[in-house]
Design a protein around this motif. Structure first.
Motif, PDB file in Angstrom:
ATOM      1  N   LYS A 232       0.846  -1.200   0.000  1.00 43.38           N
ATOM      2  CA  LYS A 232       0.000   0.000   0.000  1.00 43.38           C
ATOM      3  C   LYS A 232       0.881   1.249   0.000  1.00 43.38           C
ATOM      4  CE  LYS A 232      -4.053  -2.110   0.869  1.00 43.38           C
ATOM      5  NZ  LYS A 232      -5.254  -1.972   0.023  1.00 43.38           N
ATOM      6  N   THR A 233       0.309   2.384  -0.335  1.00 40.62           N
ATOM      7  CA  THR A 233       1.073   3.634  -0.253  1.00 40.62           C
ATOM      8  C   THR A 233       1.331   3.954   1.218  1.00 40.62           C
ATOM      9  OG1 THR A 233      -0.905   5.013  -0.151  1.00 40.62           O
ATOM     10  CG2 THR A 233      -0.001   4.537  -2.347  1.00 40.62           C
ATOM     11  N   LEU A 234       2.391   4.721   1.469  1.00 44.02           N
ATOM     12  CA  LEU A 234       2.677   5.123   2.845  1.00 44.02           C
ATOM     13  C   LEU A 234       1.526   5.943   3.409  1.00 44.02           C
ATOM     14  CD1 LEU A 234       6.467   6.048   2.957  1.00 44.02           C
ATOM     15  CD2 LEU A 234       5.364   3.875   3.416  1.00 44.02           C
ATOM     16  N   SER A 235       0.890   6.728   2.570  1.00 42.30           N
ATOM     17  CA  SER A 235      -0.239   7.537   3.013  1.00 42.30           C
ATOM     18  C   SER A 235      -1.330   6.647   3.613  1.00 42.30           C
ATOM     19  CB  SER A 235      -0.816   8.334   1.836  1.00 42.30           C
ATOM     20  OG  SER A 235      -1.914   9.108   2.261  1.00 42.30           O
ATOM     21  N   ALA A 236      -1.624   5.535   2.949  1.00 37.57           N
ATOM     22  CA  ALA A 236      -2.651   4.606   3.449  1.00 37.57           C
ATOM     23  C   ALA A 236      -2.185   3.935   4.738  1.00 37.57           C
ATOM     24  CB  ALA A 236      -2.967   3.551   2.384  1.00 37.57           C
ATOM     25  N   GLY A 237      -0.925   3.556   4.785  1.00 31.36           N
ATOM     26  CA  GLY A 237      -0.394   2.866   5.958  1.00 31.36           C
ATOM     27  C   GLY A 237      -0.367   3.715   7.199  1.00 31.36           C
ATOM     28  N   PHE A 238      -0.035   4.994   7.036  1.00 24.40           N
ATOM     29  CA  PHE A 238       0.079   5.883   8.195  1.00 24.40           C
ATOM     30  C   PHE A 238      -1.261   6.465   8.632  1.00 24.40           C
ATOM     31  CE2 PHE A 238       4.613   5.781   7.304  1.00 24.40           C
ATOM     32  CZ  PHE A 238       5.153   5.886   8.587  1.00 24.40           C
ATOM     33  N   ASN A 239      -2.284   6.297   7.828  1.00 30.74           N
ATOM     34  CA  ASN A 239      -3.576   6.888   8.167  1.00 30.74           C
ATOM     35  C   ASN A 239      -4.540   5.915   8.830  1.00 30.74           C
ATOM     36  OD1 ASN A 239      -3.649   9.733   7.621  1.00 30.74           O
ATOM     37  ND2 ASN A 239      -3.322   9.210   5.467  1.00 30.74           N
ATOM     38  N   THR A 240      -4.032   4.783   9.313  1.00 25.59           N
ATOM     39  CA  THR A 240      -4.895   3.879  10.072  1.00 25.59           C
ATOM     40  C   THR A 240      -5.012   4.418  11.506  1.00 25.59           C
ATOM     41  OG1 THR A 240      -3.061   2.457  10.757  1.00 25.59           O
ATOM     42  CG2 THR A 240      -4.166   1.902   8.687  1.00 25.59           C
ATOM     43  N   THR A 241      -6.123   4.130  12.133  1.00 21.81           N
ATOM     44  CA  THR A 241      -6.398   4.676  13.467  1.00 21.81           C
ATOM     45  C   THR A 241      -5.329   4.284  14.485  1.00 21.81           C
ATOM     46  OG1 THR A 241      -8.760   4.552  12.992  1.00 21.81           O
ATOM     47  CG2 THR A 241      -8.129   4.810  15.300  1.00 21.81           C
ATOM     48  N   GLY A 242      -4.952   3.004  14.478  1.00 23.71           N
ATOM     49  CA  GLY A 242      -3.962   2.523  15.441  1.00 23.71           C
ATOM     50  C   GLY A 242      -2.630   3.230  15.315  1.00 23.71           C
ATOM     51  N   VAL A 243      -2.176   3.415  14.076  1.00 26.91           N
ATOM     52  CA  VAL A 243      -0.890   4.082  13.833  1.00 26.91           C
ATOM     53  C   VAL A 243      -0.951   5.539  14.277  1.00 26.91           C
ATOM     54  CG1 VAL A 243       0.695   4.889  12.031  1.00 26.91           C
ATOM     55  CG2 VAL A 243      -0.160   2.540  11.976  1.00 26.91           C
ATOM     56  N   LEU A 244      -2.039   6.232  13.941  1.00 31.01           N
ATOM     57  CA  LEU A 244      -2.176   7.645  14.311  1.00 31.01           C
ATOM     58  C   LEU A 244      -2.220   7.835  15.832  1.00 31.01           C
ATOM     59  CD1 LEU A 244      -4.697   8.836  11.570  1.00 31.01           C
ATOM     60  CD2 LEU A 244      -2.281   9.470  11.768  1.00 31.01           C
ATOM     61  N   LEU A 245      -2.925   6.932  16.529  1.00 31.85           N
ATOM     62  CA  LEU A 245      -2.988   7.019  17.990  1.00 31.85           C
ATOM     63  C   LEU A 245      -1.606   6.826  18.612  1.00 31.85           C
ATOM     64  CD1 LEU A 245      -6.305   5.051  18.765  1.00 31.85           C
ATOM     65  CD2 LEU A 245      -5.868   7.486  19.175  1.00 31.85           C
ATOM     66  N   LEU A 246      -0.846   5.849  18.077  1.00 30.59           N
ATOM     67  CA  LEU A 246       0.500   5.587  18.572  1.00 30.59           C
ATOM     68  C   LEU A 246       1.411   6.790  18.348  1.00 30.59           C
ATOM     69  CD1 LEU A 246       2.674   3.562  19.648  1.00 30.59           C
ATOM     70  CD2 LEU A 246       3.066   2.920  17.266  1.00 30.59           C
ATOM     71  N   MET A 247       1.329   7.379  17.153  1.00 33.98           N
ATOM     72  CA  MET A 247       2.192   8.507  16.821  1.00 33.98           C
ATOM     73  C   MET A 247       1.815   9.758  17.619  1.00 33.98           C
ATOM     74  SD  MET A 247       2.594   7.889  12.731  1.00 33.98           S
ATOM     75  CE  MET A 247       3.849   9.100  12.458  1.00 33.98           C
ATOM     76  N   GLU A 248       0.527   9.921  17.881  1.00 25.41           N
ATOM     77  CA  GLU A 248       0.093  11.064  18.688  1.00 25.41           C
ATOM     78  C   GLU A 248       0.610  10.931  20.124  1.00 25.41           C
ATOM     79  OE1 GLU A 248      -3.938  13.694  19.533  1.00 25.41           O
ATOM     80  OE2 GLU A 248      -4.162  11.578  19.030  1.00 25.41           O
ATOM     81  N   LYS A 249       0.532   9.722  20.644  1.00 26.16           N
ATOM     82  CA  LYS A 249       1.031   9.471  22.001  1.00 26.16           C
ATOM     83  C   LYS A 249       2.532   9.766  22.077  1.00 26.16           C
ATOM     84  CE  LYS A 249       1.601   5.789  25.407  1.00 26.16           C
ATOM     85  NZ  LYS A 249       1.504   4.324  25.638  1.00 26.16           N
ATOM     86  N   ASN A 250       3.288   9.236  21.102  1.00 23.75           N
ATOM     87  CA  ASN A 250       4.739   9.471  21.069  1.00 23.75           C
ATOM     88  C   ASN A 250       5.064  10.961  20.960  1.00 23.75           C
ATOM     89  OD1 ASN A 250       5.182   6.751  21.213  1.00 23.75           O
ATOM     90  ND2 ASN A 250       5.859   6.494  19.096  1.00 23.75           N
ATOM     91  N   TYR A 251       4.288  11.661  20.141  1.00 22.83           N
ATOM     92  CA  TYR A 251       4.508  13.092  19.920  1.00 22.83           C
ATOM     93  C   TYR A 251       4.323  13.870  21.228  1.00 22.83           C
ATOM     94  CZ  TYR A 251       4.028  17.756  17.820  1.00 22.83           C
ATOM     95  OH  TYR A 251       4.190  19.077  17.500  1.00 22.83           O
ATOM     96  N   LYS A 252       3.249  13.531  21.943  1.00 26.05           N
ATOM     97  CA  LYS A 252       2.940  14.246  23.200  1.00 26.05           C
ATOM     98  C   LYS A 252       3.973  13.939  24.284  1.00 26.05           C
ATOM     99  CE  LYS A 252      -2.004  14.908  22.404  1.00 26.05           C
ATOM    100  NZ  LYS A 252      -3.385  14.519  22.759  1.00 26.05           N
ATOM    101  N   VAL A 253       4.424  12.688  24.326  1.00 23.44           N
ATOM    102  CA  VAL A 253       5.469  12.313  25.295  1.00 23.44           C
ATOM    103  C   VAL A 253       6.754  13.086  25.000  1.00 23.44           C
ATOM    104  CG1 VAL A 253       7.009  10.442  26.015  1.00 23.44           C
ATOM    105  CG2 VAL A 253       4.552  10.028  25.840  1.00 23.44           C
ATOM    106  N   GLN A 254       7.110  13.155  23.715  1.00 19.46           N
ATOM    107  CA  GLN A 254       8.330  13.849  23.305  1.00 19.46           C
ATOM    108  C   GLN A 254       8.257  15.338  23.686  1.00 19.46           C
ATOM    109  OE1 GLN A 254      10.714  11.952  21.951  1.00 19.46           O
ATOM    110  NE2 GLN A 254      12.216  13.584  21.826  1.00 19.46           N
ATOM    111  N   LYS A 255       7.114  15.951  23.432  1.00 19.57           N
ATOM    112  CA  LYS A 255       6.935  17.382  23.762  1.00 19.57           C
ATOM    113  C   LYS A 255       7.009  17.596  25.275  1.00 19.57           C
ATOM    114  CE  LYS A 255       6.528  19.298  19.738  1.00 19.57           C
ATOM    115  NZ  LYS A 255       7.591  20.222  19.291  1.00 19.57           N
ATOM    116  N   SER A 256       6.436  16.661  26.031  1.00 15.94           N
ATOM    117  CA  SER A 256       6.452  16.754  27.489  1.00 15.94           C
ATOM    118  C   SER A 256       7.885  16.678  28.019  1.00 15.94           C
ATOM    119  CB  SER A 256       5.610  15.626  28.084  1.00 15.94           C
ATOM    120  OG  SER A 256       5.728  15.606  29.482  1.00 15.94           O
ATOM    121  N   VAL A 257       8.669  15.763  27.451  1.00 15.39           N
ATOM    122  CA  VAL A 257      10.078  15.611  27.848  1.00 15.39           C
ATOM    123  C   VAL A 257      10.851  16.902  27.582  1.00 15.39           C
ATOM    124  CG1 VAL A 257      12.245  14.427  27.264  1.00 15.39           C
ATOM    125  CG2 VAL A 257      10.146  13.103  27.591  1.00 15.39           C
TER     126      VAL A 257
END
Length: 309
Positions: A232-257
Protein backbone atom coordinates in the motif's frame (compact mmCIF):
# COMPACT_ATOMS: atom_id res chain seq x y z
CA UNK A 1 10.08 -9.83 11.65
CA UNK A 2 9.66 -12.70 9.20
CA UNK A 3 8.28 -15.22 11.70
CA UNK A 4 8.87 -18.88 10.95
CA UNK A 5 5.79 -21.06 11.04
CA UNK A 6 5.65 -24.03 13.40
CA UNK A 7 7.04 -27.19 11.91
CA UNK A 8 9.44 -25.39 9.60
CA UNK A 9 12.54 -26.06 11.62
CA UNK A 10 15.80 -27.05 10.10
CA UNK A 11 18.60 -29.43 10.89
CA UNK A 12 21.05 -29.09 13.69
CA UNK A 13 24.47 -30.56 13.20
CA UNK A 14 24.29 -33.84 15.06
CA UNK A 15 26.20 -37.04 15.41
CA UNK A 16 27.00 -37.74 11.78
CA UNK A 17 26.88 -41.38 10.69
CA UNK A 18 28.53 -42.76 13.82
CA UNK A 19 27.06 -44.73 16.69
CA UNK A 20 26.09 -41.60 18.62
CA UNK A 21 23.78 -40.32 15.88
CA UNK A 22 22.04 -43.69 15.56
CA UNK A 23 21.64 -44.26 19.29
CA UNK A 24 20.41 -40.82 20.33
CA UNK A 25 16.83 -39.68 19.82
CA UNK A 26 16.96 -36.16 18.41
CA UNK A 27 14.54 -33.53 19.66
CA UNK A 28 12.64 -32.11 16.68
CA UNK A 29 11.08 -29.42 18.90
CA UNK A 30 14.60 -27.99 19.23
CA UNK A 31 15.16 -28.28 15.48
CA UNK A 32 17.46 -31.29 15.81
CA UNK A 33 18.19 -33.30 12.68
CA UNK A 34 21.48 -35.00 11.84
CA UNK A 35 23.59 -33.24 9.21
CA UNK A 36 24.93 -36.38 7.57
CA UNK A 37 27.05 -34.83 4.82
CA UNK A 38 30.59 -34.11 6.09
CA UNK A 39 31.25 -32.03 2.97
CA UNK A 40 28.65 -29.49 4.12
CA UNK A 41 30.22 -29.34 7.58
CA UNK A 42 33.63 -28.75 5.96
CA UNK A 43 32.20 -26.11 3.61
CA UNK A 44 30.75 -24.16 6.56
CA UNK A 45 34.15 -24.18 8.25
CA UNK A 46 36.00 -23.24 5.03
CA UNK A 47 33.65 -20.34 4.22
CA UNK A 48 34.21 -18.92 7.70
CA UNK A 49 37.88 -18.20 6.79
CA UNK A 50 38.99 -18.94 10.34
CA UNK A 51 42.33 -17.75 11.70
CA UNK A 52 44.44 -19.47 14.35
CA UNK A 53 43.99 -16.44 16.64
CA UNK A 54 40.16 -16.53 16.45
CA UNK A 55 37.63 -17.12 19.18
CA UNK A 56 34.60 -18.74 17.53
CA UNK A 57 31.03 -18.78 18.81
CA UNK A 58 29.18 -21.91 17.70
CA UNK A 59 25.43 -22.06 18.31
CA UNK A 60 23.82 -25.51 18.51
CA UNK A 61 26.98 -27.66 18.22
CA UNK A 62 25.07 -30.94 18.48
CA UNK A 63 27.54 -33.72 19.17
CA UNK A 64 30.43 -31.70 17.80
CA UNK A 65 31.31 -32.69 14.22
CA UNK A 66 31.83 -29.06 13.23
CA UNK A 67 33.17 -28.11 16.67
CA UNK A 68 36.10 -30.52 16.38
CA UNK A 69 36.99 -29.27 12.89
CA UNK A 70 37.07 -25.69 14.17
CA UNK A 71 39.02 -26.54 17.34
CA UNK A 72 41.75 -27.76 15.00
CA UNK A 73 42.01 -24.32 13.37
CA UNK A 74 41.35 -21.70 16.04
CA UNK A 75 42.45 -20.50 19.45
CA UNK A 76 39.11 -21.16 21.17
CA UNK A 77 35.54 -22.33 20.50
CA UNK A 78 32.65 -21.19 22.69
CA UNK A 79 29.77 -23.59 22.05
CA UNK A 80 26.25 -22.61 23.15
CA UNK A 81 23.94 -25.62 23.53
CA UNK A 82 20.46 -25.94 25.02
CA UNK A 83 20.17 -29.75 25.19
CA UNK A 84 22.08 -31.23 28.17
CA UNK A 85 22.40 -34.58 26.35
CA UNK A 86 24.29 -32.86 23.54
CA UNK A 87 26.48 -31.06 26.08
CA UNK A 88 27.40 -34.44 27.60
CA UNK A 89 28.25 -35.89 24.17
CA UNK A 90 30.37 -32.87 23.30
CA UNK A 91 32.27 -33.03 26.59
CA UNK A 92 32.84 -36.75 26.12
CA UNK A 93 34.16 -36.15 22.61
CA UNK A 94 36.95 -33.77 23.68
CA UNK A 95 37.71 -35.29 27.09
CA UNK A 96 41.38 -36.10 27.55
CA UNK A 97 42.31 -34.60 24.16
CA UNK A 98 44.30 -31.47 23.38
CA UNK A 99 40.98 -29.87 22.34
CA UNK A 100 39.58 -29.92 25.88
CA UNK A 101 41.29 -26.73 27.04
CA UNK A 102 40.24 -24.86 23.86
CA UNK A 103 36.52 -25.56 24.25
CA UNK A 104 34.14 -23.58 26.46
CA UNK A 105 30.49 -24.69 26.67
CA UNK A 106 27.63 -22.32 27.50
CA UNK A 107 24.58 -24.35 28.52
CA UNK A 108 21.27 -22.65 27.80
CA UNK A 109 19.13 -20.74 25.32
CA UNK A 110 21.39 -18.53 23.19
CA UNK A 111 18.69 -15.85 22.93
CA UNK A 112 18.64 -15.49 26.74
CA UNK A 113 22.39 -15.93 27.21
CA UNK A 114 24.78 -13.02 27.58
CA UNK A 115 27.33 -13.64 24.86
CA UNK A 116 31.05 -13.12 25.46
CA UNK A 117 33.54 -11.65 22.99
CA UNK A 118 34.03 -13.64 19.76
CA UNK A 119 35.61 -13.01 16.36
CA UNK A 120 33.43 -15.26 14.19
CA UNK A 121 30.08 -16.95 14.68
CA UNK A 122 29.39 -20.24 12.89
CA UNK A 123 26.03 -21.90 13.37
CA UNK A 124 23.49 -24.29 11.97
CA UNK A 125 20.56 -22.32 13.35
CA UNK A 126 17.30 -23.84 14.62
CA UNK A 127 14.68 -22.09 12.51
CA UNK A 128 12.50 -20.95 15.37
CA UNK A 129 15.21 -18.58 16.67
CA UNK A 130 16.43 -17.30 13.27
CA UNK A 131 15.16 -13.74 13.44
CA UNK A 132 15.89 -12.99 17.12
CA UNK A 133 19.35 -14.51 16.73
CA UNK A 134 20.24 -12.31 13.73
CA UNK A 135 19.43 -9.13 15.67
CA UNK A 136 21.00 -10.35 18.89
CA UNK A 137 24.24 -10.85 16.94
CA UNK A 138 24.01 -7.54 15.06
CA UNK A 139 23.43 -5.54 18.23
CA UNK A 140 26.22 -7.40 20.07
CA UNK A 141 29.24 -5.40 21.18
CA UNK A 142 32.16 -5.47 20.71
CA UNK A 143 31.82 -6.10 16.98
CA UNK A 144 32.64 -9.50 15.51
CA UNK A 145 34.22 -10.00 12.09
CA UNK A 146 31.54 -12.12 10.45
CA UNK A 147 28.92 -14.82 10.98
CA UNK A 148 28.39 -17.81 8.69
CA UNK A 149 24.92 -19.16 9.39
CA UNK A 150 22.64 -21.83 7.95
CA UNK A 151 18.94 -20.94 7.81
CA UNK A 152 15.73 -22.07 6.20
CA UNK A 153 16.02 -21.17 2.49
CA UNK A 154 13.18 -18.65 2.45
CA UNK A 155 14.49 -16.89 5.57
CA UNK A 156 17.92 -16.59 3.93
CA UNK A 157 16.31 -15.18 0.78
CA UNK A 158 14.51 -12.56 2.86
CA UNK A 159 17.81 -11.52 4.44
CA UNK A 160 19.35 -10.73 1.03
CA UNK A 161 16.19 -9.50 -0.79
CA UNK A 162 16.40 -6.12 -2.53
CA UNK A 163 13.73 -3.40 -2.99
CA UNK A 164 11.09 -4.66 -5.43
CA UNK A 165 11.80 -8.35 -4.76
CA UNK A 166 8.80 -10.45 -3.75
CA UNK A 167 10.44 -11.46 -0.45
CA UNK A 168 11.69 -7.94 0.43
CA UNK A 169 10.43 -7.13 3.90
CA UNK A 170 11.23 -5.46 7.21
CA UNK A 171 13.71 -8.24 8.01
CA UNK A 172 15.59 -7.45 4.76
CA UNK A 173 16.01 -3.73 5.35
CA UNK A 174 16.66 -3.92 9.08
CA UNK A 175 19.40 -6.51 8.56
CA UNK A 176 20.97 -4.68 5.62
CA UNK A 177 21.03 -1.42 7.59
CA UNK A 178 23.33 -3.06 10.14
CA UNK A 179 25.26 -5.54 7.99
CA UNK A 180 26.37 -6.70 4.59
CA UNK A 181 24.62 -10.00 3.84
CA UNK A 182 25.68 -12.49 1.16
CA UNK A 183 24.09 -15.79 0.12
CA UNK A 184 26.89 -18.39 0.04
CA UNK A 185 25.32 -21.73 -0.86
CA UNK A 186 22.18 -23.83 -0.92
CA UNK A 187 21.91 -26.98 1.18
CA UNK A 188 19.33 -29.59 0.14
CA UNK A 189 17.11 -31.31 2.68
CA UNK A 190 18.60 -34.71 1.78
CA UNK A 191 21.84 -33.69 3.51
CA UNK A 192 20.02 -34.27 6.82
CA UNK A 193 18.68 -37.41 8.44
CA UNK A 194 15.75 -37.47 8.68
CA UNK A 195 15.24 -34.85 5.97
CA UNK A 196 13.54 -31.69 7.31
CA UNK A 197 10.47 -30.29 5.55
CA UNK A 198 12.36 -27.35 4.05
CA UNK A 199 15.52 -26.57 2.09
CA UNK A 200 18.37 -24.61 3.69
CA UNK A 201 20.84 -21.91 2.70
CA UNK A 202 24.07 -20.55 4.15
CA UNK A 203 24.60 -16.79 4.43
CA UNK A 204 27.51 -14.63 5.52
CA UNK A 205 26.71 -11.62 7.70
CA UNK A 206 29.34 -8.91 8.17
CA UNK A 207 28.39 -6.13 10.62
CA UNK A 208 28.84 -2.56 9.42
CA UNK A 209 31.60 -1.10 11.59
CA UNK A 210 31.10 1.65 12.48
CA UNK A 211 27.32 1.24 12.42
CA UNK A 212 25.10 3.85 10.73
CA UNK A 213 24.53 6.90 12.99
CA UNK A 214 20.92 6.07 13.67
CA UNK A 215 18.76 5.04 16.63
CA UNK A 216 17.93 1.45 15.69
CA UNK A 217 14.87 1.26 17.96
CA UNK A 218 13.42 4.30 16.23
CA UNK A 219 14.35 2.96 12.78
CA UNK A 220 12.68 -0.36 13.67
CA UNK A 221 9.55 1.49 14.85
CA UNK A 222 9.30 3.26 11.48
CA UNK A 223 9.88 0.17 9.33
CA UNK A 224 7.41 -1.81 11.44
CA UNK A 225 4.63 0.64 10.46
CA UNK A 226 5.69 0.85 6.81
CA UNK A 227 5.92 -2.89 6.18
CA UNK A 228 2.61 -3.89 7.80
CA UNK A 229 1.13 -3.03 4.40
CA UNK A 230 4.21 -2.98 2.20
CA UNK A 231 2.19 -2.95 -1.06
CA UNK A 232 0.00 0.00 0.00
CA UNK A 233 1.07 3.63 -0.25
CA UNK A 234 2.68 5.12 2.84
CA UNK A 235 -0.24 7.54 3.01
CA UNK A 236 -2.65 4.61 3.45
CA UNK A 237 -0.39 2.87 5.96
CA UNK A 238 0.08 5.88 8.19
CA UNK A 239 -3.58 6.89 8.17
CA UNK A 240 -4.90 3.88 10.07
CA UNK A 241 -6.40 4.68 13.47
CA UNK A 242 -3.96 2.52 15.44
CA UNK A 243 -0.89 4.08 13.83
CA UNK A 244 -2.18 7.65 14.31
CA UNK A 245 -2.99 7.02 17.99
CA UNK A 246 0.50 5.59 18.57
CA UNK A 247 2.19 8.51 16.82
CA UNK A 248 0.09 11.06 18.69
CA UNK A 249 1.03 9.47 22.00
CA UNK A 250 4.74 9.47 21.07
CA UNK A 251 4.51 13.09 19.92
CA UNK A 252 2.94 14.25 23.20
CA UNK A 253 5.47 12.31 25.29
CA UNK A 254 8.33 13.85 23.30
CA UNK A 255 6.94 17.38 23.76
CA UNK A 256 6.45 16.75 27.49
CA UNK A 257 10.08 15.61 27.85
CA UNK A 258 11.17 18.80 26.10
CA UNK A 259 8.96 20.92 28.38
CA UNK A 260 6.78 22.10 25.49
CA UNK A 261 2.99 22.28 25.39
CA UNK A 262 0.93 20.66 22.64
CA UNK A 263 -1.65 23.08 21.13
CA UNK A 264 -5.28 22.17 21.86
CA UNK A 265 -6.10 22.09 18.16
CA UNK A 266 -3.18 19.75 17.41
CA UNK A 267 -4.01 17.23 14.65
CA UNK A 268 -1.58 14.34 14.21
CA UNK A 269 -3.18 13.25 10.92
CA UNK A 270 -2.60 16.65 9.36
CA UNK A 271 1.03 16.71 10.54
CA UNK A 272 1.72 13.19 9.21
CA UNK A 273 0.15 14.10 5.85
CA UNK A 274 2.25 17.24 5.70
CA UNK A 275 5.48 15.29 6.38
CA UNK A 276 4.67 12.62 3.76
CA UNK A 277 3.68 15.26 1.18
CA UNK A 278 6.65 17.59 1.69
CA UNK A 279 9.18 14.73 1.73
CA UNK A 280 7.78 13.22 -1.46
CA UNK A 281 6.90 9.86 0.11
CA UNK A 282 3.09 10.09 0.22
CA UNK A 283 2.56 7.78 -2.77
CA UNK A 284 5.64 5.62 -2.22
CA UNK A 285 5.34 1.96 -1.19
CA UNK A 286 7.63 0.28 1.36
CA UNK A 287 8.33 -2.67 -0.97
CA UNK A 288 10.23 -0.39 -3.38
CA UNK A 289 12.06 1.81 -0.86
CA UNK A 290 15.76 1.39 -0.05
CA UNK A 291 17.78 2.27 3.05
CA UNK A 292 18.43 5.85 1.90
CA UNK A 293 14.68 6.37 1.36
CA UNK A 294 13.86 5.24 4.89
CA UNK A 295 16.64 7.41 6.34
CA UNK A 296 15.20 10.45 4.56
CA UNK A 297 11.68 9.59 5.75
CA UNK A 298 12.83 9.12 9.37
CA UNK A 299 14.69 12.43 9.24
CA UNK A 300 11.57 14.18 7.87
CA UNK A 301 9.41 12.82 10.69
CA UNK A 302 12.02 13.64 13.35
CA UNK A 303 12.36 17.20 12.02
CA UNK A 304 8.60 17.60 12.51
CA UNK A 305 8.88 16.34 16.11
CA UNK A 306 7.53 12.85 15.37
CA UNK A 307 9.47 9.89 16.83
CA UNK A 308 8.98 6.14 16.84
CA UNK A 309 10.19 5.00 20.27
Amino acid sequence: MGKIKDGKKKGREGGGEGKTGQAMQFNHALGQHILKNPLIVQALVDKSALRNTDTVLEIGPGTGNMTVKMLDKVKRVIACELDPRMVAELQKRVQGSHYQSKLQILVGDVIKTELPFFDVCVANVPYQISSPLVFKLLLHRPFFRCAVLMFQREFAQRLVAQPGDKLYCRLSINTQLLARVDHLMKVGKNNFRPPPKVESSVVRIEPRNPPPPINFKEWDGLTRICFVRKNKTLSAGFNTTGVLLLMEKNYKVQKSVQGEEVPQDFNIKALVDEVLQSSGFKEKRARTMDIDDFMKLLHAFNSAGIHFV
